[in-house]
Design an enzyme around this catalytic site. Structure first.
Site, PDB file in Angstrom:
ATOM      1  N   THR A   1      -7.329  26.423   4.875  1.00 39.37           N
ATOM      2  CA  THR A   1      -7.868  25.327   3.964  1.00 39.37           C
ATOM      3  C   THR A   1      -7.797  25.578   2.673  1.00 39.37           C
ATOM      4  OG1 THR A   1     -10.160  26.346   3.876  1.00 39.37           O
ATOM      5  CG2 THR A   1      -9.825  24.937   5.859  1.00 39.37           C
TER       6      THR A   1
ATOM      7  N   GLU B   1      -9.019  21.729  10.173  1.00 44.75           N
ATOM      8  CA  GLU B   1      -9.398  22.252  11.298  1.00 44.75           C
ATOM      9  C   GLU B   1      -9.216  21.293  12.555  1.00 44.75           C
ATOM     10  OE1 GLU B   1     -11.018  21.895   8.392  1.00 44.75           O
ATOM     11  OE2 GLU B   1     -12.277  23.830   8.123  1.00 44.75           O
TER      12      GLU B   1
ATOM     13  N   LYS C   1     -28.382  13.940  -4.332  1.00 42.37           N
ATOM     14  CA  LYS C   1     -29.886  13.861  -3.694  1.00 42.37           C
ATOM     15  C   LYS C   1     -30.778  13.722  -4.810  1.00 42.37           C
ATOM     16  CE  LYS C   1     -28.475  17.204  -0.379  1.00 42.37           C
ATOM     17  NZ  LYS C   1     -27.252  17.962  -0.983  1.00 42.37           N
TER      18      LYS C   1
ATOM     19  N   TRP D   1     -30.536  10.627  -0.327  1.00 39.07           N
ATOM     20  CA  TRP D   1     -29.158  10.737  -0.588  1.00 39.07           C
ATOM     21  C   TRP D   1     -28.664   9.399  -1.062  1.00 39.07           C
ATOM     22  CZ3 TRP D   1     -27.966  13.121   4.856  1.00 39.07           C
ATOM     23  CH2 TRP D   1     -28.119  14.360   4.970  1.00 39.07           C
TER      24      TRP D   1
HETATM   25  P1  AMP Z   1      -8.608  19.093   4.335  1.00 34.52           P
HETATM   26  O1  AMP Z   1      -9.128  20.394   5.307  1.00 34.52           O
HETATM   27  O2  AMP Z   1      -8.256  19.862   3.060  1.00 34.52           O
HETATM   28  O3  AMP Z   1      -7.656  17.998   4.824  1.00 34.52           O
HETATM   29  O4  AMP Z   1     -10.000  18.481   3.985  1.00 34.52           O
HETATM   30  C1  AMP Z   1     -10.801  17.916   4.927  1.00 34.52           C
HETATM   31  C2  AMP Z   1     -11.810  17.011   4.347  1.00 34.52           C
HETATM   32  O5  AMP Z   1     -11.248  15.726   3.489  1.00 34.52           O
HETATM   33  C3  AMP Z   1     -12.865  16.321   5.309  1.00 34.52           C
HETATM   34  O6  AMP Z   1     -13.787  17.172   5.561  1.00 34.52           O
HETATM   35  C4  AMP Z   1     -13.421  15.261   4.387  1.00 34.52           C
HETATM   36  O7  AMP Z   1     -14.399  15.650   3.506  1.00 34.52           O
HETATM   37  C5  AMP Z   1     -12.229  14.795   3.783  1.00 34.52           C
HETATM   38  N1  AMP Z   1     -11.703  13.512   4.233  1.00 34.52           N
HETATM   39  C6  AMP Z   1     -10.651  13.374   4.861  1.00 34.52           C
HETATM   40  N2  AMP Z   1     -10.024  12.347   5.395  1.00 34.52           N
HETATM   41  C7  AMP Z   1     -10.908  11.625   4.758  1.00 34.52           C
HETATM   42  C8  AMP Z   1     -11.372  10.213   4.876  1.00 34.52           C
HETATM   43  N3  AMP Z   1     -10.632   9.271   5.335  1.00 34.52           N
HETATM   44  N4  AMP Z   1     -12.589   9.629   4.149  1.00 34.52           N
HETATM   45  C9  AMP Z   1     -13.401  10.430   3.657  1.00 34.52           C
HETATM   46  N5  AMP Z   1     -13.144  11.881   3.550  1.00 34.52           N
HETATM   47  C10 AMP Z   1     -12.006  12.474   4.105  1.00 34.52           C
END
Ligand code: AMP
Length: 538
Positions: free
Chosen positions: A181, A326, A435, A440
């Site tokens: 990540t 993940e 918050k 929220w």
């Molecule tokens: P990553 O593992 O770097 O791909 O990041 C994943 C995170 O990106 C998720 O847990 C979300 O917080 C955010 N994310 C991915 N797709 C979206 C989406 N379509 N809308 C809002 N947040 C997103």
């Protein structure tokens, strides 16, 4: 039924057998390569053979630092198909994270683009597991380097056996790949994909209900191949015999549009910042994008205004998807249902702007302090998810696993609502929610509101400390080139959209919003820089 093992080998073999003459177009820093799947297949086999000659065995990790190009694609198959593990590395990681992920994965070989040789030279004494470095370059000579054991990719392709046979005893639960990540705080966390998860995720990408990628498509993945396998497109496209266009280094909106026009791209995937940039270039220039069947947008929330711009102004279908490292990553995707055809355009756009419904094969629940939230489209809770391409652990990190995986469910750290049809709306990351007075406020909703203004190129909303309310939202806006709008006009524009206490306390204009290495707004940096500055100014 057969207890048939689901492996990546089958994907490549299908492309070699039935789509041998279909094309992979790949741009590297020196030229454009056009290869057939027959050639790609032979090159994959040669690479596997050469890696075996270098001592790579079952389960060994091979790291890559590369742009989106054919050699990276070849590694996507050559490595797992020989039962080794492909570790795609984000070359934009800070040096300490780069060292950390290579050591944590214990990569034995690194396949790198020549431009990253300096990155590896600088850390060579701190990555003891790495025995060989292979340069994925068009150059015919190895540049001068202090690295001890360096090979040219193309020489290994020449030396390897293009008829090399892949082992038949690969088990579907064997690891095929891994990705860390892109941590904004703490250390990156490793996720291991298996053959089975890669197989099932790729199959899911082909469902008409999801992206529906198929043979007649031309796929242009803009999401980097180091980030969650470019959302699985290289695997699915190869398997289904889809022509692939791999755009290489230094991708600009103009280049994207030229590739779409020249190669008749039908499907392309990237984060919202990419599509915001392409939209600006489309507004300024004249490009033929009529081949496009869909642009797929995920990684952060796609603003409704962006979706409207693509669909109603440019006539380009826009699909909003959600996922994470993940989750392989595609987890939910927004396609309106048949009953939504009756709705007004505005209502349809509201649905398209949600993160959509869970992909068949996976299950979701939204949990708050009272348990599973009702499907009322309003009650917020943490999105949890499970299924065959959702990780059940972090690599080498039982403490991180315990924080995020409970009773077989992955806790995503995203706060969301769900309606009775299963449409999920992500309102924020847990860490980014504002918050205010114990309630929220969704920064994502406020950002969408601001970005709907025609003068706004990008907007981000962050929480700033507040004496009475603990935290209040602050809007941060980048204007489009040549655009002019005042703070008061922006407030007037968004006021009808929100209840009063949700409105930002202030809006500030900046030249640029800092982004993560995969193009998402980097709110932590904004908070660090801006809230201090802002509070001092008050
Ligand atoms: P990553 O593992 O770097 O791909 O990041 C994943 C995170 O990106 C998720 O847990 C979300 O917080 C955010 N994310 C991915 N797709 C979206 C989406 N379509 N809308 C809002 N947040 C997103």
């Amino acid at each position: 039924m057969n207890n048939f093992q689901l492996t990546t080998t089958q994907m490549l073999e299908r492309a070699e057998k039935y789509f041998s003459q279909k094309e992979v177009v790949s741009r590297t820093d020196l030229k454009v390569h056009r290869l057939t799947y027959k050639e790609v297949g032979q090159r994959c086999r040669s690479l596997s053979d050469s890696l075996e000659a270098l001592g790579i065995k079952k389960g060994d990790r091979i790291g890559t630092l590369g742009w989106n190009h054919h050699r990276h694609l070849e590694a996507y198959f050559a490595v797992p198909n020989m039962n080794a593990v492909l570790h795609t590395i984000n070359f934009r990681l800070p040096q300490e994270h780069l060292i950390y992920v290579i050591n944590d994965a214990e990569d034995k070989v690194l396949l790198i683009d020549a431009q990253f040789i300096g990155l590896i030279e600088a850390i060579k004494d701190e990555i003891p597991s790495v025995q060989h470095v292979i340069l994925m370059t068009d150059e015919e000579n190895i540049p001068e380097t202090s690295l001890p054991s360096v090979y040219l990719y193309e020489s290994l392709i020449e030396q390897g056996d293009p008829t090399y046979q892949y082992p038949e005893n690969i088990q579907e639960n064997d690891p095929a790949g891994m990705c860390y990540t892109s941590a904004t705080t703490g250390k990156p966390k490793g996720v291991v994909y298996t053959h089975r998860s890669t197989f099932l995720h790729s199959m899911a990408l082909g469902l008409a209900e999801t992206t529906g990628v198929q043979e007649e498509d031309v796929s242009l993945p803009l999401v980097p191949m180091f980030h969650v396998n470019a959302w699985g497109f290289p695997y699915a496209a190869t398997w289904f015999g889809t022509k692939q266009v791999l755009p290489g280094p230094n991708v600009t909106p103009q280049l994207i549009l030229e590739l779409i026009e020249q190669e008749k791209v039908t499907m392309s995937a990237g984060v919202p910042t990419i599509w915001l940039g392409v939209a600006q270039a489309l507004e300024q220039g004249n490009y033929d994008t009529s081949s496009l069947k869909a642009v797929i947008c995920g990684g952060s929330a796609a603003p409704k205004s962006l979706i409207a711009l693509y669909e109603d102004r440019f006539n380009i279908p826009f699909i909003h998807a959600y996922g994470m490292t993940e989750t392989s990553p595609v987890a939910t995707l927004s396609r309106p249902l048949s009953k939504h055809k009756e709705l007004s355009r505005e209502e349809q756009l509201d649905i398209k702007a949600t993160q959509g419904r869970v992909v068949p094969g996976l299950e979701v629940r939204i949990i708050n302090e009272n348990g599973e939230v009702p499907a009322d489209g309003e009650t917020m809770g943490e999105l949890t998810i499970r299924g065959p391409w959702i990780t059940d652990q972090y690599y080498n990190a039982p403490d991180k696993t315990a924080e995020s995986v409970k009773d077989g469910w992955l806790y995503t750290g995203d706060i969301a609502t769900i309606d009775e049809d299963g449409f999920i709306q992500v309102v924020d990351r847990t860490k980014d929610l504002v918050k205010s007075g114990g309630e929220w406020i969704s920064t994502v909703a406020l950002e969408n509101g601001l970005m709907a203004h025609e003068a706004v190129a990008e907007a981000s909303v962050i929480g700033i400390p507040h004496e009475k309310w603990q935290e209040r939202p602050l809007g941060v806006v980048v204007l489009k080139e040549g655009a002019d709008v005042t703070k008061e006009e922006l407030f007037e524009f968004i006021t009808p959209m929100f209840v009063k206490w949700w409105l930002p306390d202030d809006i500030v204009f900046v030249n640029e919003i800092p982004k993560t290495s995969v193009g998402k707004f980097l709110k932590r940096a904004l908070r660090d820089e801006l809230s201090d500055y802002y509070l001092q100014e008050q």
